[in-house]
Write a protein that holds these residues in place. Structure first.
Motif, PDB file in Angstrom:
ATOM      1  N   VAL A 168      24.625 -13.042 -18.962  1.00 39.83           N
ATOM      2  CA  VAL A 168      24.146 -13.611 -17.711  1.00 39.83           C
ATOM      3  C   VAL A 168      22.857 -14.374 -18.013  1.00 39.83           C
ATOM      4  CG1 VAL A 168      23.232 -13.071 -15.420  1.00 39.83           C
ATOM      5  CG2 VAL A 168      25.121 -11.716 -16.372  1.00 39.83           C
ATOM      6  N   TYR A 169      22.835 -15.642 -17.661  1.00 38.64           N
ATOM      7  CA  TYR A 169      21.663 -16.491 -17.836  1.00 38.64           C
ATOM      8  C   TYR A 169      21.081 -16.785 -16.459  1.00 38.64           C
ATOM      9  CZ  TYR A 169      23.979 -17.277 -22.323  1.00 38.64           C
ATOM     10  OH  TYR A 169      24.591 -17.094 -23.531  1.00 38.64           O
ATOM     11  N   VAL A 170      19.809 -16.469 -16.254  1.00 36.88           N
ATOM     12  CA  VAL A 170      19.142 -16.730 -14.979  1.00 36.88           C
ATOM     13  C   VAL A 170      18.118 -17.836 -15.204  1.00 36.88           C
ATOM     14  CG1 VAL A 170      17.742 -15.768 -13.115  1.00 36.88           C
ATOM     15  CG2 VAL A 170      19.477 -14.342 -14.224  1.00 36.88           C
ATOM     16  N   ALA A 171      18.214 -18.878 -14.382  1.00 35.68           N
ATOM     17  CA  ALA A 171      17.279 -20.003 -14.474  1.00 35.68           C
ATOM     18  C   ALA A 171      15.855 -19.534 -14.173  1.00 35.68           C
ATOM     19  CB  ALA A 171      17.689 -21.100 -13.489  1.00 35.68           C
ATOM     20  N   GLY A 172      14.887 -20.372 -14.463  1.00 33.59           N
ATOM     21  CA  GLY A 172      13.490 -20.037 -14.212  1.00 33.59           C
ATOM     22  C   GLY A 172      13.249 -19.615 -12.773  1.00 33.59           C
ATOM     23  N   ILE A 203      26.825 -19.567 -10.419  1.00 37.32           N
ATOM     24  CA  ILE A 203      26.483 -18.944  -9.132  1.00 37.32           C
ATOM     25  C   ILE A 203      25.253 -19.628  -8.566  1.00 37.32           C
ATOM     26  CG2 ILE A 203      25.832 -16.769  -8.004  1.00 37.32           C
ATOM     27  CD1 ILE A 203      27.218 -15.332 -10.413  1.00 37.32           C
ATOM     28  N   ASP A 204      25.290 -19.908  -7.264  1.00 39.94           N
ATOM     29  CA  ASP A 204      24.155 -20.508  -6.555  1.00 39.94           C
ATOM     30  C   ASP A 204      23.762 -21.838  -7.197  1.00 39.94           C
ATOM     31  OD1 ASP A 204      22.151 -20.861  -4.695  1.00 39.94           O
ATOM     32  OD2 ASP A 204      20.814 -19.347  -5.536  1.00 39.94           O
ATOM     33  N   SER A 205      24.715 -22.755  -7.217  1.00 42.85           N
ATOM     34  CA  SER A 205      24.511 -24.064  -7.843  1.00 42.85           C
ATOM     35  C   SER A 205      24.148 -25.122  -6.815  1.00 42.85           C
ATOM     36  CB  SER A 205      25.787 -24.496  -8.569  1.00 42.85           C
ATOM     37  OG  SER A 205      26.120 -23.581  -9.583  1.00 42.85           O
ATOM     38  N   ASN A 206      23.409 -26.127  -7.266  1.00 47.08           N
ATOM     39  CA  ASN A 206      23.120 -27.300  -6.465  1.00 47.08           C
ATOM     40  C   ASN A 206      23.184 -28.523  -7.367  1.00 47.08           C
ATOM     41  OD1 ASN A 206      20.552 -27.701  -7.739  1.00 47.08           O
ATOM     42  ND2 ASN A 206      19.597 -26.270  -6.311  1.00 47.08           N
ATOM     43  N   GLU A 207      22.677 -29.661  -6.919  1.00 51.78           N
ATOM     44  CA  GLU A 207      22.773 -30.891  -7.699  1.00 51.78           C
ATOM     45  C   GLU A 207      21.909 -30.890  -8.954  1.00 51.78           C
ATOM     46  OE1 GLU A 207      19.543 -31.290  -4.695  1.00 51.78           O
ATOM     47  OE2 GLU A 207      21.636 -30.706  -4.539  1.00 51.78           O
ATOM     48  N   ARG A 208      20.976 -29.931  -9.072  1.00 52.38           N
ATOM     49  CA  ARG A 208      20.079 -29.890 -10.239  1.00 52.38           C
ATOM     50  C   ARG A 208      20.360 -28.764 -11.204  1.00 52.38           C
ATOM     51  NH1 ARG A 208      14.724 -30.647  -6.899  1.00 52.38           N
ATOM     52  NH2 ARG A 208      15.995 -29.229  -5.761  1.00 52.38           N
ATOM     53  N   LEU A 209      20.835 -27.619 -10.689  1.00 51.00           N
ATOM     54  CA  LEU A 209      20.959 -26.454 -11.563  1.00 51.00           C
ATOM     55  C   LEU A 209      21.860 -25.400 -10.946  1.00 51.00           C
ATOM     56  CD1 LEU A 209      19.090 -23.885 -10.333  1.00 51.00           C
ATOM     57  CD2 LEU A 209      17.292 -25.465 -10.953  1.00 51.00           C
TER      58      LEU A 209
END
Length: 118
Positions: free
Chosen positions: A24-28, A8-14
């Protein structure tokens, strides 16, 4: 096999959120408004985390683990902890680690990474 992983809510970096195996894993997460003190930045980060968890279909009562990164642990640990204590679900506390780290920008005082059960 990638159908069992939701990004969910992806871009070229993460990906901001990844869901796999009921977790559920939430990035920093850092503050959007970096002009505030540790209390303001921590409140902002935790509000954003609430939103990300809701987007994934879970909540802070389902947190499993939390990693908190502070720019200056000696200066900001107590202030961050006060806000954390007001926000956290006291009946469902996750595991937690708090460390000092050089963050991506000098104005950032806190970054938080969380994982939660669905």
């Amino acid at each position: 096999m990638s159908n069992d992983i939701q990004r969910i809510d992806s871009n070229e970096r993460l990906s901001r959120i990844v869901v796999h195996g009921g977790v559920v894993y939430v990035a920093g997460v850092t503050a959007g408004d970096i002009s505030g003190d540790i209390g303001a930045q921590t409140r902002d980060v935790l509000a954003k985390i609430d939103g990300y968890l809701k987007t994934a279909g879970t909540s802070k009562s389902r947190l499993l683990t939390v990693q908190i990164w502070l720019k200056d642990i000696d200066k900001d640990f107590a202030g961050m902890n006060q806000v954390w204590g007001e926000w956290a679900d006291k009946a469902n506390m996750p595991t937690r680690a708090t460390c000092e780290a050089k963050l991506a920008r000098p104005e950032l005082l806190v970054e938080i990474i969380v994982s939660a059960a669905l």
